[in-house]
Design an enzyme around this catalytic site. Structure first.
Site, PDB file in Angstrom:
ATOM      1  CE1 TYR A 142      41.871  37.143  40.090  1.00 13.99           C
ATOM      2  CE2 TYR A 142      39.575  36.577  40.465  1.00 13.99           C
ATOM      3  CZ  TYR A 142      40.547  37.521  40.218  1.00 13.99           C
ATOM      4  OH  TYR A 142      40.201  38.847  40.095  1.00 13.99           O
ATOM      5  CG  ASP A 237      38.396  31.799  47.032  1.00 10.94           C
ATOM      6  OD1 ASP A 237      37.153  31.862  46.881  1.00 10.94           O
ATOM      7  OD2 ASP A 237      39.181  32.609  46.507  1.00 10.94           O
ATOM      8  CE  LYS A 270      32.549  34.237  41.079  1.00 14.38           C
ATOM      9  NZ  LYS A 270      32.619  35.214  40.009  1.00 14.38           N
TER      10      LYS A 270
HETATM   11  N1  HOZ Z   1      36.335  36.965  37.948  1.00 12.63           N
HETATM   12  C1  HOZ Z   1      35.798  36.483  36.706  1.00 12.63           C
HETATM   13  C2  HOZ Z   1      36.773  35.579  36.076  1.00 12.63           C
HETATM   14  N2  HOZ Z   1      36.912  34.371  36.791  1.00 12.63           N
HETATM   15  C3  HOZ Z   1      35.442  37.591  35.780  1.00 12.63           C
HETATM   16  C4  HOZ Z   1      34.304  38.334  36.311  1.00 12.63           C
HETATM   17  C5  HOZ Z   1      33.645  39.276  35.341  1.00 12.63           C
HETATM   18  O1  HOZ Z   1      34.226  39.639  34.333  1.00 12.63           O
HETATM   19  O2  HOZ Z   1      32.531  39.665  35.627  1.00 12.63           O
END
Ligand code: HOZ
Length: 429
Positions: A142, A237, A270
Site C-alpha cells: 500500500y 516506501d 509516521k
Molecule cells: N493507513 C492505515 C492502514 N494501514 C490506516 C490509518 C488510520 O486509519 O489511521
C-alpha cells in the site's frame, strides 16, 4: 458519559461509516470501534474509561509512546511561536538534516503532510526524472490512496475485498504493472518486456499493509540489479518502516545483507512526524533537481513543513537516536512475538510471527507468508475471535488481519507479560 456505541451511532450520521479512515470502522472484525478519549505512554482510554495496552500506536508514529515529555514540550513551545506560516523556517532545515543524517541514500528531502502525498510525489518525480510513464508495484503493498497506486494495495482494500478502488479510471492505472511480491521470475519477465519504459519500481521493503511480510534478500537484490540495468528508479516506501524498524529504516537492514545496496528514492511518514501530520520523500541532489522550484516536476503544499509538526518530528528523532534505543525496542518487540508464539503453540493453534525493531506481525498460518495470495489464506474467523478476546482483556490490536502492529518505548516488560497472558486465555477460549 457517552458510550462507544452512542458515539458510533452519532458519528455515522455525519461521517461516512462513522470514521475518517476505513479500517477504524471495525468492519472486518465486527463490533463497535472504541472512541479514544486520551492516551498516555503505552495506554489508551476509551470514552467509557476502559484502558487498553496500545499496539497500534496511531498506526506507527507513536514510537516513544503517547505524551512523551520532550515531544509535548517541543510541540507546546512551537505552538506558542505560531501554528503555520506558509513560509520557510529554520526547523524545516533541522528536520531535513536530521533525516539525511540517518539515511545515507538521500541528500535532499522535501517535507509534505501525509504518506499518500509523499508516495504520490515520489512517483511523479521518478516519472519526471526518467521521462518514462510505467511503474511497477507489488500485490499487497500500500502506497497511500493516490489513484495510480490504488491497485491490489492490501490494507483497507483487502479488508473490504476490493482489489482496486472504484472511482479510479482504467486510464489512470494503465501504466501501473502489479506483480507478486517476492516473485523473482515475474519481475524478470516484466523487466524483459517493459524495462526501457519503466520509471520506477515502488516497494514496501517490509510490507506492513498485508500484516508483516519481508521482501526476501534475493528478491530485493534482483529488484536493485534490474532497476540499475534498465535505468528505472527504485522507490522505497518506508512510511511504516522508516525510523521504526531501525534508525536507518529497512534500507539499512538490506544494506547489511546486500553490498552497496541503496534505493534511489525513499518515502517516509509516521515516525518522522511523531504523531503530527508530516511525511517526506528524499533522494540524491541529481534527481531532486527535477523538482519545482528547481525543475519542472511540480509539487507544493500549504501545510508542508508545518512548524508544529516539524517540532514534533525533530523531538521524536532526537529521542530515538539515543544510544541503545533500537536495541531495547527490538528486544521488547521480540519478547512479545516470542510470547505470542509460545501461547499459540501451547494452545495447538497454527501461528507464525515476525518482528523488526518496533514493528511486528502475526498470522494464523503455520509459516510466515511470502506474498499477498498466501496472506489471504490466513484464518480470518480465528483472527476476529482472537481480536475481540484480546480487546475484551484490554489489549488494543489493529482491527484487521492485514495490518502490522507496533510496540513503543513506553511498553514495559509487565505490559508485554500481561499481553501474553491475555493471548494465552484468548487462544484457549
Ligand atoms: N493507513 C492505515 C492502514 N494501514 C490506516 C490509518 C488510520 O486509519 O489511521
Amino acid at each position: 458519559m457517552s458510550t462507544n456505541q452512542a458515539l458510533f451511532e452519532r458519528a455515522q450520521r455525519v461521517i461516512p461509516g462513522g470514521v475518517n479512515s476505513p479500517v477504524r470502522a471495525f468492519r472486518a472484525v465486527g463490533g463497535t470501534p472504541r472512541f479514544i478519549a486520551r492516551a498516555e505512554g503505552a495506554y489508551l482510554w476509551d470514552a467509557e474509561g476502559q484502558r487498553y495496552i496500545d499496539y497500534i500506536g496511531s498506526w506507527g508514529p507513536m514510537i516513544l509512546g503517547h505524551g512523551h515529555p520532550a515531544v509535548l514540550d517541543a510541540v507546546q513551545r512551537a505552538a506558542r511561536e505560531g501554528l503555520s506560516f506558509g513560509a520557510p523556517t529554520e526547523r524545516e532545515i533541522e528536520l531535513a538534516e536530521a533525516i539525511i543524517a540517518h539515511v545515507p541514500a538521500i541528500e535532499q528531502v522535501r517535507l509534505v503532510s501525509s504518506g499518500t502525498e509523499a508516495g504520490m510525489s515520489a512517483i511523479r518525480l521518478a516519472r519526471g526524472a526518467t521521462g518514462r510513464n510505467r511503474i511497477i508495484k507489488f500485490e499487497g503493498c500500500y502506497h497511500g490512496h493516490a489513484d495510480a497506486l490504488l491497485v491490489k494495495a492490501g490494507s483497507g482494500l483487502a479488508t473490504f475485498g476490493h482489489p482496486t478502488s472504484a472511482g479510479v479510471p482504467a486510464e489512470v492505472v494503465q501504466h501501473t504493472l502489479v506483480l507478486e511480491y517476492n516473485h523473482i521470475e515475474q519481475l524478470e519477465a516484466a523487466f524483459a518486456r517493459h524495462g526501457q519504459e519503466l520509471a520506477c519500481v515502488m516497494i514496501e521493503p517490509i510490507a506492513g499493509n498485508m500484516n508483516f511480510v519481508r521482501a526476501s534478500v534475493p528478491f530485493m537484490r534482483r529488484v536493485r540489479e534490474l532497476c540499475t540495468q534498465h535505468g528505472a528508479l527504485l522507490v522505497f516506501d518506508e512510511v511504516m518502516t522508516g525510523f521504526r524498524v531501525a534508525l536507518g529504516g529497512a534500507q539499512s537492514i538490506y544494506a547489511r545483507a546486500i553490498a552497496g545496496f541503496r534505493p534511489d528514492i525513499s518515502v517516509f511518514g509516521k515516525v518522522i512526524g511523531g504523531g503530527m501530520p508530516l511525511a517526506a520523500f528524499g533522494t540524491s541532489r541529481e534527481i531532486m533537481k527535477h523538482l519545482a522550484p528547481l525543475g519542472p516536476v511540480y509539487q507544493a503544499g500549504t501545510l508542508s513543513g508545518n512548524p508544529v509538526a516539524t517540532a514534533c518530528g525533530l523531538a521524536t528523532l532526537r529521542e530515538i537516536a539515543k544510544p541503545g534505543f533500537f536495541d531495547a525496542l527490538s528486544e521488547r518487540t521480540r519478547s512479545l512475538v516470542e510470547g505470542l508464539s509460545a501461547a499459540a503453540r501451547a494452545a495447538g493453534v497454527p501461528f507464525s510471527a515476525d518482528s523488526e525493531g518496533g514493528m511486528f506481525g502475526f498470522f494464523f498460518l503455520p509459516q510466515l507468508p511470502q506474498d499477498y495470495g498466501t496472506v489471504m489464506t490466513s484464518d480470518k474467523e480465528r483472527f476476529n475471535r482472537f481480536f475481540h478476546a484480546m480487546l475484551g482483556r484490554g489489549i488494543y490490536l489493529a482491527p484487521a488481519l492485514y495490518e502490522a502492529g507496533f510496540v513503543s518505548a513506553a511498553h514495559t516488560a509487565a505490559d508485554i507479560e500481561s499481553t501474553i497472558a491475555a493471548a494465552r486465555e484468548s487462544l484457549a477460549a
